[in-house]
Design an enzyme around this catalytic site. Sequence first.
Site, short mmCIF file in Angstrom:
data_model
loop_
_atom_site.label_atom_id
_atom_site.label_comp_id
_atom_site.label_asym_id
_atom_site.label_seq_id
_atom_site.Cartn_x
_atom_site.Cartn_y
_atom_site.Cartn_z
N HIS A 34 0.84 -1.19 0.00
CA HIS A 34 0.00 0.00 0.00
C HIS A 34 0.88 1.24 0.00
O HIS A 34 1.80 1.35 0.81
CB HIS A 34 -0.91 0.02 1.23
CG HIS A 34 -1.73 1.27 1.36
ND1 HIS A 34 -1.55 2.18 2.38
CD2 HIS A 34 -2.70 1.78 0.58
CE1 HIS A 34 -2.40 3.19 2.23
NE2 HIS A 34 -3.12 2.97 1.15
N SER A 35 0.61 2.17 -0.92
CA SER A 35 1.34 3.43 -0.98
C SER A 35 2.83 3.18 -1.19
O SER A 35 3.23 2.50 -2.14
CB SER A 35 1.06 4.24 0.29
OG SER A 35 1.58 5.54 0.20
N LEU A 36 3.66 3.66 -0.28
CA LEU A 36 5.10 3.45 -0.42
C LEU A 36 5.48 1.98 -0.35
O LEU A 36 6.49 1.57 -0.93
CB LEU A 36 5.83 4.23 0.69
CG LEU A 36 7.36 4.18 0.68
CD1 LEU A 36 7.93 4.76 -0.60
CD2 LEU A 36 7.93 4.91 1.89
N GLY A 37 4.65 1.17 0.31
CA GLY A 37 4.93 -0.26 0.37
C GLY A 37 4.95 -0.92 -0.99
O GLY A 37 5.72 -1.86 -1.23
N SER A 38 4.11 -0.44 -1.92
CA SER A 38 4.12 -1.01 -3.28
C SER A 38 5.43 -0.69 -3.99
O SER A 38 5.96 -1.52 -4.75
CB SER A 38 2.93 -0.47 -4.07
OG SER A 38 3.01 0.95 -4.19
#
Length: 615
Positions: free
Chosen positions: A350-354
């Site tokens: 999600h968000s920066l995690g992607s």
Amino acid sequence: MSSVTSHQEQLSQSDPSPSPSSCSSFELIDMDAGSLYEPVSPHWFYCKIIDSKETWIPFNSEDSQQLEEAYGSGEDCNGKVVPTDGGRYDVHLGERTRYAVYWEEQASEVRRCTWFYKGDKDNRYVPYSESFSQVLEKTYMLAVTLDEWKKKLESPNREIIILHNPKLMVHYQPITGSDEWGSTPSEQGRPRTVKRGVENISVDVHGGEPLQIDHLVFVVHGIGPACDLRFRSIVQCVNDFRSVSLNLLQTHFKKAQENHQIGRVEFLPVNWHSPLHSTGVDVDLQRITLPSINRLRHFTNDTILDVFFYNSPTYCQTIVDTVASEMNRLYTLFLQRNPNFKGGVSIAGHSLGSLILFDILTNQKDSLGDIDSEKDSLNTIMGHGDSVTLEEDLKKLQLSEFLTVFEKEKVDKEALALCTDRDLQEMGIPLGPRKKIINYFQGRRESFDPVAYRIEPMVVPGVEFEPMLIPHHKGRKRMHLELREGLSRMGADLRNNLLGSLRTAWKSLTRAPHPALQAAEAAEEAAAEPESCPEKAAGAHRGAAVGDTAPVSVGMLNRGQRIDYVLQEKPIESFNEYLFALQSHLCYWESEDTVLLVLKEIYQTQGIFLDQPLQ
């Protein structure tokens, strides 16, 4: 039962020669009382701190039954561990404590519950302690058996409980200062409601989760410790995501579940924020943070600065290594607890995690053929991108002759990524090799873009197409979108009909007799025919739309299927897209449409599809 016997003896002593009628009536009362009492069915609860308040939550029906069987097995409960919540928590029965397995979480108290109370301002019923519940149950049994009510008990906290009848039982709190001289607490004050058995209180007891796990998904969070507008952690958000998936499996994959073709998908959170901020960076940030607007600056340090950390070569590698090692740890632990697991593994960010996951995957080895099949497969998928040595990198750049220089200066790959052009010049590296080294080792770090965009236009640059609209989990489009499209078509049809009628009337009034002018008018009518025939125009538009939704191949990624998807906007979001931008970024955890897309993509690889395809 001794009380019952003594009571019968008192009756016989007071009336040594009872009449036949009185004797028979007593026997009838005794028979009715014996049939009225039934032992209470216990249910197991655990306590969680929610908004700084203790909240007792029931275990699902299967977990509660397993705990009760372990409790009633006759064996010593000390050292006995019962897995619950799909194996994500362990209950130490002797300690009456619930521990998380895969992540760090404060231990929860566990209680075998039979009696509950609730005040007027309380939202949930609170269970009594196990010892006092046994006292209440014995008193209730005597009251039912002897048909003697208005029983009064005093709790360990000097609170009064009165059993008026099976339907009315109240709990009085002591008034402060009323027992200075050791007097009994007064019954004044607003009483609490007392209930016996979990079936008599308003609480949702869910069914258990399927034992079979078909697929494992690791979920990596974005910036900051909070993942939604309620400032919940990644663990809480993934719990919601998992709960939604269990509900959708029952509604959209019902046939496959009934045929025992599928079980469930397990989602496990991957936390990298806590390890990053435990390296001492928070202490340094606190020293340079200004004291003004303290809460806003603290929020900035906890969230927005994670983007800058990921742009830093040092902290970027720390984040990547943390995510990779954490997924490997979780996978190893998962296999230990689920040795029969044969499913696949997916990763979601999600968000920066992607972006973190994208960088991890794009820095893997090109070929997996040289890896022993007996080794842990996830270590291959989630391994470190910097497994290649410095010598191999220099050989790839055709700069192997400088390896001795770096070894002499004790410069490894991480140190080389931090070197400036001047540092390399002082080591005696010529200009040409310096540019190659900086471009290779540092330019690659600077390409970690913290902002996510579409992927398909980069894969297929010569084709322009819109991202796929995710269908609503109940089918079709949202009502306001269909209404908007219907009104747009209706307006276009009315406009075309009106313009066509006006054009016909005007031409009938100004019809020219000259043949050349008649021919020009005929050409104009032929050109304007698509606009003046709304049915044909609409049919052509629908045909084009159908052509647009034809399968689009996007290369080898995702087996040639679509990559970019977009959620349908909610009715309230259509008023102002800027106002709901932040909410839209954090809405995925409880979005049925998002979860259903993930489940559909996972199970279609196994040849299992939705009961009814969504339109």
